[in-house]
Design a protein around this motif. Structure first.
Motif, PDB file in Angstrom:
ATOM      1  N   ALA A 192       0.805  -1.279  -0.010  1.00  0.00           N
ATOM      2  CA  ALA A 192       0.122   0.008  -0.133  1.00  0.00           C
ATOM      3  C   ALA A 192       0.894   1.171   0.160  1.00  0.00           C
ATOM      4  O   ALA A 192       1.945   1.370   0.646  1.00  0.00           O
ATOM      5  CB  ALA A 192      -0.936  -0.115   1.254  1.00  0.00           C
ATOM      6  N   LEU A 193       0.525   2.353  -0.730  1.00  0.00           N
ATOM      7  CA  LEU A 193       0.994   3.680  -0.925  1.00  0.00           C
ATOM      8  C   LEU A 193       0.216   4.537   0.423  1.00  0.00           C
ATOM      9  O   LEU A 193       0.825   5.276   0.888  1.00  0.00           O
ATOM     10  CB  LEU A 193       0.924   4.259  -1.953  1.00  0.00           C
ATOM     11  CG  LEU A 193       1.759   3.698  -3.193  1.00  0.00           C
ATOM     12  CD1 LEU A 193       1.527   4.523  -4.510  1.00  0.00           C
ATOM     13  CD2 LEU A 193       3.364   3.634  -2.820  1.00  0.00           C
ATOM     14  N   ALA A 233       9.246   1.533  -8.922  1.00  0.00           N
ATOM     15  CA  ALA A 233       8.370   0.361  -9.076  1.00  0.00           C
ATOM     16  C   ALA A 233       8.928  -0.908  -9.242  1.00  0.00           C
ATOM     17  O   ALA A 233       8.418  -1.844  -8.860  1.00  0.00           O
ATOM     18  CB  ALA A 233       7.629   0.617 -10.306  1.00  0.00           C
ATOM     19  N   SER A 234      10.308  -0.948  -9.647  1.00  0.00           N
ATOM     20  CA  SER A 234      11.058  -2.130 -10.111  1.00  0.00           C
ATOM     21  C   SER A 234      11.520  -2.749  -8.613  1.00  0.00           C
ATOM     22  O   SER A 234      11.408  -3.928  -8.475  1.00  0.00           O
ATOM     23  CB  SER A 234      12.398  -1.994 -10.807  1.00  0.00           C
ATOM     24  OG  SER A 234      13.153  -0.846 -10.125  1.00  0.00           O
ATOM     25  N   GLU A 235      11.772  -1.860  -7.589  1.00  0.00           N
ATOM     26  CA  GLU A 235      12.089  -2.645  -6.489  1.00  0.00           C
ATOM     27  C   GLU A 235      10.719  -3.146  -5.607  1.00  0.00           C
ATOM     28  O   GLU A 235      10.747  -4.068  -5.244  1.00  0.00           O
ATOM     29  CB  GLU A 235      12.339  -1.353  -5.371  1.00  0.00           C
ATOM     30  CG  GLU A 235      13.786  -0.900  -5.709  1.00  0.00           C
ATOM     31  CD  GLU A 235      14.999  -1.903  -5.512  1.00  0.00           C
ATOM     32  OE1 GLU A 235      14.706  -2.728  -4.405  1.00  0.00           O
ATOM     33  OE2 GLU A 235      15.872  -2.141  -6.612  1.00  0.00           O
ATOM     34  N   GLY A 304      -2.253   1.340  -4.116  1.00  0.00           N
ATOM     35  CA  GLY A 304      -1.234   0.292  -3.749  1.00  0.00           C
ATOM     36  C   GLY A 304      -1.637  -1.001  -4.789  1.00  0.00           C
ATOM     37  O   GLY A 304      -2.587  -0.651  -5.593  1.00  0.00           O
ATOM     38  N   CYS A 305      -1.024  -2.042  -4.716  1.00  0.00           N
ATOM     39  CA  CYS A 305      -1.440  -3.138  -5.427  1.00  0.00           C
ATOM     40  C   CYS A 305      -0.839  -4.512  -4.793  1.00  0.00           C
ATOM     41  O   CYS A 305      -0.101  -4.509  -3.834  1.00  0.00           O
ATOM     42  CB  CYS A 305      -0.735  -3.051  -6.860  1.00  0.00           C
ATOM     43  SG  CYS A 305       0.977  -3.297  -6.748  1.00  0.00           S
TER      44      CYS A 305
ATOM     45  N   LYS B   3       3.488   7.458  -5.780  1.00  0.00           N
ATOM     46  CA  LYS B   3       2.990   6.638  -7.236  1.00  0.00           C
ATOM     47  C   LYS B   3       3.907   5.338  -7.453  1.00  0.00           C
ATOM     48  O   LYS B   3       4.951   5.386  -6.990  1.00  0.00           O
ATOM     49  CB  LYS B   3       3.285   7.654  -8.440  1.00  0.00           C
ATOM     50  CG  LYS B   3       2.199   8.899  -8.478  1.00  0.00           C
ATOM     51  CD  LYS B   3       2.437   9.674  -9.626  1.00  0.00           C
ATOM     52  CE  LYS B   3       1.367  10.898  -9.502  1.00  0.00           C
ATOM     53  NZ  LYS B   3       0.296  10.726  -9.602  1.00  0.00           N
ATOM     54  N   LEU B   4       3.187   4.512  -8.220  1.00  0.00           N
ATOM     55  CA  LEU B   4       4.005   2.962  -8.457  1.00  0.00           C
ATOM     56  C   LEU B   4       4.554   3.371  -9.775  1.00  0.00           C
ATOM     57  O   LEU B   4       4.229   3.094 -11.044  1.00  0.00           O
ATOM     58  CB  LEU B   4       3.115   2.027  -8.691  1.00  0.00           C
ATOM     59  CG  LEU B   4       2.168   1.765  -7.287  1.00  0.00           C
ATOM     60  CD1 LEU B   4       1.127   0.756  -7.687  1.00  0.00           C
ATOM     61  CD2 LEU B   4       3.278   1.021  -6.413  1.00  0.00           C
TER      62      LEU B   4
END
Lengths: 333, 333
Positions: A192-193, A233-235, A304-305, B3-4
């Motif tokens: 989650a952000l 995002a890659s991390e 988030g995702c 942001k992602l």
């Protein structure tokens, strides 16, 4: 609290009324009892499937009612299990003489209430009921709301695959078996952000500083594994993929991948995250057989995702590809 | 800014790479040129359709590439028009000898760049090109980025209907005609609970106090009509429906209704809003022939929604119902 609602108490009822208005051709919604049914019931002699759980995860579960997936979904209040009476009413209503499968996410209240409902219906009508409990979240062993792992993203995939098996006329034992196999072949991890805000609370379920993210969150604003500074995002993708791969059943088979948004993250970011996940899976030699990117099992307005991978056999892939026609998932029909 | 993403500069490229990874069977993405094509080009002799615009509105436009909708979509940087070279490359690539329709949202940069591209392609290859400009937002007469009304939600509906007409083998003149008729029959109005944050800016495009909403917003964080205290969903629905009905073409025909999320509003709230809209339309004697609820033309991570109504004739409804197979919109295929 900024939400498009009329009142804290009426959120679920009003949203179900909106769902009914939006899909009169496909759904029949019992707004009083908070049950979503197919507009056109399945034919006699086929296994029916009932799922449900707390609201706030839309499109799960009501949005997955329709041809090729669920026969009924019971909506609890926000993040609260549906009650046994609801589940038993839905189960009795959709039974077509071939038995009913309950698909239940592993939370104490849900498991208990679906069990009670199953006993009630079996005692009253003799309906044969099987239950599959999803418990795919690798983030935590136990949680605030569960003994054992939480049921999250794999639930979407189990509902699709079991739904196709039921539509194909398989027996209750066979539908339950492929649902269980799918469930056990799936692992998930979320992040989650931002927190979600439960309407009745009026404020975020947890505080997350502007430069931090939480890894290993559930779908109810419950705590995750740990906090970190926000990373590229890659991390983040690595922090989802690695723990999943560590626990995914081994084998040569490829996976069904679900990159799921938690509700407030735009599709642009979800696609971007999926791209990073795909690179890592490729590097790890894991072939993606099918993929899905979008909001499928959400946590209100959380940003988030989550990632779900299911090690899929040919039977699962065939059932995945079968036509489905629900508000939340549709192809081939 | 939460942001992602990997980097501010790479957002669009990385998201397109993710889209390519997610839909290898359906899309071919030219990640360098930021163009999304169908994986399987349309057959010769049919009209092709190209759209595009700034990124940040996903699934619009790239998510609407596929059978029954677009042949190609050109993605600009966030909220920035694609350049003429991109549009001309896409147009030339998808031409199947029956001409190409450009569907363009009414923003100064987009209109200019699509016009330049059309001239370039026509001059080079003689390809016949028609253009339909959408301008459905009733909130403002002119805006920061437009002379005349902004093109918003009707664009989704025009792309679907024109796409079906092209797939059916209609001539360029006929496809353009039904696209224009649809565009002119549509009106939209949007509202925001929060601003969006453009990655390159790193902060919200506008400040909106915790107890206020903005009515009449566009899809780029540009100003709306006015601010109000946050109101119940039923009141918000009225603030969207009334100005649309005041300007919707009159007639006995029903409408296609799109209740669109701006990116960060959960589906639960969008269904709830649709329920309120449906009540108002019913009270006003406007029949909803078809409806769509979800995130279709977004504004990054803005919370809020927009409503689009199109006064639809039989031809439009038939084309709306025709099979479509894109990542963002799919039925009957």
């Amino acid at each position: 609290m900024k939400k498009l609602i009329n009142s804290v108490d009426g959120v679920v009822t009003d949203a179900l009324a909106g769902m009914a208005a939006a899909h009169p051709d496909r759904l029949r919604v019992d707004v009083d009892q908070h049950i979503v049914y197919r507009a056109t019931p399945k034919e006699d002699g086929k296994v029916a499937i009932v799922s449900g759980g707390g609201s706030g995860h839309e499109p799960l579960h009501g949005g997955f009612v329709g041809f090729g997936m669920l026969d009924a979904a019971c909506a609890g209040e926000i993040f609260t299990s549906p009650v046994p009476d609801q589940v038993s009413a839905a189960t009795a209503a959709v039974d077509r003489g071939a038995g009913v499968l309950h698909i239940v996410k592993n939370y104490t209240g849900d498991v208990m209430n679906f069990d009670m409902a199953a006993e009630m219906v079996a005692a009253e009508s003799g309906t044969e009921i099987a239950t599959v409990v999803t418990a795919d979240d690798v983030a935590v062993e136990d949680s605030l709301y569960t003994a054992g792992r939480r049921g999250v993203g794999v639930t979407v995939i189990v509902e699709k695959i079991a739904g196709a098996a039921a539509e194909a006329g398989r027996s209750l034992a066979d539908v339950a078996a492929v649902a269980k196999r799918t469930s056990e072949a799936g692992r998930s991890m979320g992040m989650a952000l931002t927190s979600c805000t439960v309407p009745a609370n009026g404020k975020p379920s947890f505080d997350l500083p502007e430069d931090e993210m939480e890894i290993g969150i559930g779908i109810h604003g419950e705590p995750g594994r740990h906090r970190d500074k926000i990373a590229p995002a890659s991390e983040i993708a690595k922090q989802l993929v690695d723990p999943i791969l560590a626990e995914l059943p081994e084998g040569d088979r490829g996976v069904i991948a679900l990159l799921n948004g938690m509700g407030a993250s735009p599709l642009l970011e979800l696609y971007l995250m999926y791209g990073e996940v795909a690179k890592l899976l490729d590097a790890a030699g894991v072939k993606v057989e099918r993929s899905l990117v979008g909001n499928y099992i959400t946590s209100l307005d959380m940003a988030g995702c989550s990632l779900t991978l299911v090690r899929a056999d040919e039977d699962m892939l065939g059932l995945w590809d079968a036509p489905v026609n629900t508000p939340g998932l549709r192809w081939g029909a």
